[in-house]
Scaffold this motif. Structure first.
Motif, PDB file in Angstrom:
ATOM      1  N   TRP A   1       0.846  -1.210   0.000  1.00 32.62           N
ATOM      2  CA  TRP A   1       0.000   0.000   0.000  1.00 32.62           C
ATOM      3  C   TRP A   1       0.877   1.254   0.000  1.00 32.62           C
ATOM      4  CZ3 TRP A   1      -0.558   3.751   3.940  1.00 32.62           C
ATOM      5  CH2 TRP A   1      -1.554   4.693   3.695  1.00 32.62           C
TER       6      TRP A   1
ATOM      7  N   CYS B   1       2.324   1.662  -3.477  1.00 33.16           N
ATOM      8  CA  CYS B   1       1.302   2.144  -4.415  1.00 33.16           C
ATOM      9  C   CYS B   1       1.014   3.634  -4.183  1.00 33.16           C
ATOM     10  CB  CYS B   1       0.022   1.324  -4.267  1.00 33.16           C
ATOM     11  SG  CYS B   1       0.150  -0.364  -4.912  1.00 33.16           S
TER      12      CYS B   1
ATOM     13  N   PRO C   1      -3.999   5.508  -6.967  1.00 29.54           N
ATOM     14  CA  PRO C   1      -3.084   4.565  -6.303  1.00 29.54           C
ATOM     15  C   PRO C   1      -3.800   3.634  -5.315  1.00 29.54           C
ATOM     16  CG  PRO C   1      -2.096   6.737  -6.384  1.00 29.54           C
ATOM     17  CD  PRO C   1      -3.500   6.906  -6.833  1.00 29.54           C
TER      18      PRO C   1
ATOM     19  N   PHE D   1      -4.241  -0.437  -5.492  1.00 31.90           N
ATOM     20  CA  PHE D   1      -3.973  -1.322  -4.351  1.00 31.90           C
ATOM     21  C   PHE D   1      -5.167  -2.231  -4.060  1.00 31.90           C
ATOM     22  CE2 PHE D   1      -4.550  -1.994   0.233  1.00 31.90           C
ATOM     23  CZ  PHE D   1      -3.438  -2.785   0.494  1.00 31.90           C
TER      24      PHE D   1
END
Length: 406
Positions: free
Chosen positions: A7, A10, A41, A45
């Motif tokens: 995460w 990303c 993003p 994810f």
């Protein structure tokens, strides 16, 4: 932590790419800016997380379905393995040296093996045999009367028969009524005969069994030989075939010359039924023989445990063990195996019967003789039959009519 790192990657890469691609003359604010730098993003994810999750769910459901299917298959196999054979009768003929029957000989606990001369050859050998010679002279079965000749001058017509054939007739006599009753349904439902024999004796044993059946006036049953080493596994093979016909197991041992030390002569016959059709009223079920198992002599505990599982019984309910073909040097291993299989009660001497140590070693006859003896003992309940590396559970049922002396 791995997904937290993904995460973060990303978010950082997504924000950096969004800033690099953002037009230079446009202010970095507003919904579109935050959508590109934060929303996309995080969306990437979530898509990655969803793909992995879907794969995990697919694997989980596949494993669950496979486990359920496998468990169902195992349950069906166990139920099939636990399917027993009904015992309809058992007979034997042994050199009991004056004892009334086999149970009396075993209860006397006096070995019948003694130094005796073989029929052919010199010297004395420790064994137990019949007193008769290998050939016997008997009256001709269908001798017709001679007319016009005084009875005093008529010579009785006789024939020479192998003594083992007459011993087989004696062993089959207790089963004669049941065999005749079962054969009334026609050839398709006639009992099938399996004769345990060594390869070099297979032809002669088969001929002797057929002769014995003929002398009893029984129909011409389907008779085949099986290796003597199969012993109890004859019942296992019959269950695997899915046959509906009754099975008559016959085993015999005879020594004219060079009898093995501690051996014995005798024959046994056990009548089994898969229970696929209703029995005639005169034929009664006197026992239940569960599927036998063969294993390694060094893994007796596993053999006992599996025999109990196939026998659908609790270890504590087995109160008698019939043990054959086990040397004294293996007694400690036997006790350890019985304890490991939760059968400590069978480790007591009072709970064990060793027919071969009393009667003598009767080779392939041994395990089937144990079954006949257990039936004859009328000790209702579970019996463990153990022969070298084979084991089975036998349940002796209450006989419909108790013929014991009062």
């Amino acid at each position: 932590m791995s997904w937290l790192g993904i995460w973060v990657v990303c978010s950082v890469l997504g924000a950096a790419i969004a800033l690099l691609l953002w037009p230079s003359g446009v202010p970095a604010r507003g919904f579109l800016f935050w959508w590109r730098s934060v929303g996309i993003p995080n969306g990437v994810f979530l898509i990655l997380l969803g793909i992995v999750r879907v794969g995990y769910e697919v694997q989980w459901y596949h494993a669950r379905h496979r486990n359920a299917h496998r468990q169902k298959w195992i349950d069906e196999r166990v139920r099939e393995a636990q399917r027993p054979l009904q015992v309809l009768g058992a007979g034997y003929c042994l050199p009991l040296q004056g004892h009334k029957n086999l149970v009396c000989a075993l209860n006397a606990k006096k070995p019948l093996v003694d130094s005796r001369a073989p029929r052919i050859g010199a010297g004395l050998i420790e064994h137990n045999r019949f007193d008769e010679e290998s050939l016997s002279v008997v009256p001709l079965e269908e001798a017709s009367p001679t007319e016009g000749v005084p009875d005093a001058l008529v010579q009785p017509e006789t024939e020479t028969v192998s003594t083992i054939v007459l011993k087989m007739v004696d062993a089959l006599n207790p089963l004669a009524a049941s065999l005749r009753a079962l054969s009334q349904y026609g050839h398709a439902y006639d009992p099938v005969v399996r004769v345990l024999a060594q390869p070099e004796l297979a032809t002669s044993r088969l001929s002797q069994v057929r002769d014995a059946l003929r002398r009893m006036g029984l129909p011409c049953f389907d008779c085949q030989t099986v290796p003597a080493s199969d012993a109890l596994m004859v019942a296992d093979a019959w269950l695997d075939l899915g046959e509906w016909r009754p099975l008559l197991v016959i085993a015999a041992d005879w020594h004219d010359a060079n009898p093995p030390v501690s051996s014995a002569e005798g024959c046994v016959a056990v009548l089994l039924n898969p229970g696929c059709f209703q029995l005639p009223e005169s034929v009664k079920v006197i026992g239940i023989l569960h599927r036998p198992l063969a294993g390694e002599s060094g893994a007796m505990a596993d053999l006992f445990a599996n025999a109990i599982r196939w026998g659908k019984t609790e270890p504590s309910l087995l109160q008698r063990a019939w043990i054959t073909c086990l040397d004294g040097e293996h007694d400690m291993a036997l006790l350890a195996a019985l304890k490991a299989a939760f059968l400590p009660q069978l480790g007591e001497l009072e709970a064990q019967r060793r027919p071969d140590r009393i009667i003598g070693d009767v080779s392939a006859v041994n395990p089937w003789l144990s079954i006949a003896a257990a039936i004859e003992s009328r000790e209702t309940g579970g019996h463990l039959i153990f022969d070298h590396a084979q084991a089975a559970v036998l349940h002796v049922l209450t006989t419909p009519h108790d013929e014991s002396e009062h």
